[in-house]
Design an enzyme around this catalytic site. Structure first.
Site, PDB file in Angstrom:
ATOM      1  N   ASP A   1     -22.115  30.081 -17.433  1.00  0.00           N
ATOM      2  CA  ASP A   1     -23.173  31.089 -17.332  1.00  0.00           C
ATOM      3  C   ASP A   1     -24.425  30.476 -16.701  1.00  0.00           C
ATOM      4  O   ASP A   1     -25.102  29.653 -17.309  1.00  0.00           O
ATOM      5  CB  ASP A   1     -23.479  31.635 -18.730  1.00  0.00           C
ATOM      6  CG  ASP A   1     -24.612  32.646 -18.747  1.00  0.00           C
ATOM      7  OD1 ASP A   1     -25.086  33.042 -17.669  1.00  0.00           O
ATOM      8  OD2 ASP A   1     -25.031  33.023 -19.869  1.00  0.00           O
TER       9      ASP A   1
ATOM     10  N   HIS B   1     -10.913  15.924  -5.755  1.00  0.00           N
ATOM     11  CA  HIS B   1     -10.136  15.737  -6.986  1.00  0.00           C
ATOM     12  C   HIS B   1     -10.165  14.279  -7.443  1.00  0.00           C
ATOM     13  O   HIS B   1      -9.939  14.000  -8.624  1.00  0.00           O
ATOM     14  CB  HIS B   1      -8.699  16.191  -6.753  1.00  0.00           C
ATOM     15  CG  HIS B   1      -7.979  16.593  -8.010  1.00  0.00           C
ATOM     16  ND1 HIS B   1      -8.271  16.080  -9.250  1.00  0.00           N
ATOM     17  CD2 HIS B   1      -6.955  17.476  -8.211  1.00  0.00           C
ATOM     18  CE1 HIS B   1      -7.472  16.610 -10.158  1.00  0.00           C
ATOM     19  NE2 HIS B   1      -6.670  17.466  -9.548  1.00  0.00           N
TER      20      HIS B   1
END
Length: 462
Positions: free
Chosen positions: A386, A172
């Site tokens: 995708d 993070h």
């Protein structure tokens, strides 16, 4: 605190194992600059020194039948790291705990896997928490360290049905939700044949460094240090997911006064969860409770942070009130508190946080006593990432909790079992509190003059 998330019970009947290859390093496809890069003073604060587990689930795609998702994704990762080469390096800690990226080009950790299970066997478990998640993302010994370890751990698992699951953990300190989405989109573009990302990555971490000399100009109630007089409730936790649909949001909006109709979906659902969780935890009426709202600051700078900036650019200002006021006042009271605290997020607020971090040498942790944190990631919609196999069936955070602190929920874009678009969140609570939360949550939606709530309890367990 770090042990609390491991104590959740399981009710999922699906059990499977994954045959895994040995972890390997995937380096950038071509040589990249070997240099040192400072993280910003927002990036390297104590609260962000952990790794976030994410998951993308894809079904079979006839047009990709001849393609191996492992090979496609591994090759695209290598190409993406040419542009995001700091990810291929290692974090080092300098003076005053300042984190520095040593851009060594060593690469990120990658695991290939095969599971003798189909997507259909998951049933309604295609929401957090996921069965056998430790099989889908192997916790390589030492890989959860912050320094001197790969900044990304990736596992691609082929499924018996022709689908696959991409699970990963990222540091993070390197990116926030928007930065992660930008990196993932670039990775997916490369998998589909692009030669460079459509959005060029921008480092520019100096834009969020502390001033010299640092000065605190805002009131940061999210960092107040409070003594907890009650025994810890972070034991025997279970996790459940819930779904918010369009009609649920409309129902909540009907219940607030006219002067609050400008409030966002985030305000409504955050206020709803805060009230329901506080009631479920049976907190004494005179005790203060906190809701920390993660607010993106990218558009709140003048000029705005550059397009392509992928570092952490958020803060989590705290709304604070007593449990009694929160639960006994009309719902609009909580909505107004959330809306007001979000409005505090300006460029000066984030700058004040950076200054505070430097003054405290990055060791200051947010208030954990009677606190709850909500991160709204539905807008980023990780499902649209995708790699050539179309939209993900699920894309987002793998489970609630963050860095060992269980009281964190993430809202991710999702569809329910009826195909309705909405968002899902999961929450950790002790078993008895979870039953109370479920009742409060369902009652609250049912009581907003909605004939039939589209909200549905999805699944329990981690």
């Amino acid at each position: 605190m770090a042990s609390s998330l491991s104590s959740s019970s399981s009710s999922s009947s699906l059990k499977f194992t994954v045959r895994r290859s040995q972890p390997q390093l995937v380096a950038p496809a071509i040589p990249t600059p070997h240099e040192l890069k400072l993280l910003s003073d927002i990036d390297d604060q104590e609260a962000l020194r952990f790794q976030v587990p994410m998951i993308q689930i894809y079904g079979k795609q006839a047009s990709m039948a001849e393609k191996d998702p492992v090979e496609v994704i591994r090759k695209a990762l290598s190409q993406t790291l040419v542009f995001y080469y700091p990810f291929a390096g290692r974090l080092r800690e300098g003076p005053h705990r300042k984190l520095i990226v040593d851009c060594t080009g060593e690469g990120v950790m990658f695991i290939e896997g095969d599971a003798d299970v189909t997507l259909a066997e998951f049933g309604d478990s295609l929401q957090p928490p996921f069965p056998c998640f430790d099989e889908l993302l192997y916790d390589v010994p030492g890989s959860q360290q912050i320094t001197d370890t790969p900044l990304l751990l990736v596992q691609v698992t082929r499924l018996k049905c022709g689908g696959f699951i991409l699970a990963l953990r990222f540091s993070h300190t390197m990116v926030d939700g928007f930065g992660y989405q930008q990196f993932m989109n670039a990775w997916a573009e490369m998998a589909r044949g692009a030669t460079k990302p459509s959005i060029a990555p921008v480092w520019r971490r100096e834009l969020l460094m502390a001033r010299d000399p640092p000065r605190i100009t805002c009131n940061h109630r999210e960092y107040e240090q409070i003594q907890d007089t009650l025994p810890s409730s972070n034991h025997n936790l279970i996790q459940r997911s819930f779904f918010f649909g369009r009609l649920d949001i409309a129902a909540l909006r009907k219940s607030i006064p006219q002067h609050l109709q400008h409030c966002s979906t985030f305000d409504l659902i955050t206020a709803c969860l805060w009230r329901c969780r506080t009631k479920a935890m049976q907190i004494e009426a005179n005790e203060d409770v906190r809701m920390m709202c993660i607010v993106n600051a990218r558009g709140r700078f003048n000029p705005s942070l550059p397009v392509g900036y992928y570092g952490n650019a958020f803060a989590y200002p705290a709304a604070v009130t007593s449990a009694g006021k929160l639960c006994q006042n009309p719902f609009g009271y909580a909505v107004e508190l959330i809306n007001k605290v979000k409005g505090e997020m300006k460029e000066e607020y984030l700058q004040s946080v950076a200054d505070l971090m430097v003054m405290k040498e990055r060791s200051l942790l947010f208030t954990t006593v009677r606190s709850y944190i909500v991160s709204y990631l539905a807008r980023t919609n990780f499902r649209v990432i995708d790699f050539g196999w179309g939209e993900a069936i699920y894309g987002g955070v793998a489970h609630a909790g963050a860095g060992g602190f269980p009281a964190v929920s993430y809202f991710c874009s999702a569809k329910n079992g009826k195909g309705e678009e909405g968002m899902t969140f999961s929450i950790f609570l002790p078993a008895e509190a979870m039953e109370r939360f479920t009742k409060e949550f369902n009652d609250m939606l049912r009581n907003q003059n909605q004939p039939q709530s589209t909200s549905n309890f999805i699944r329990s367990t981690l």
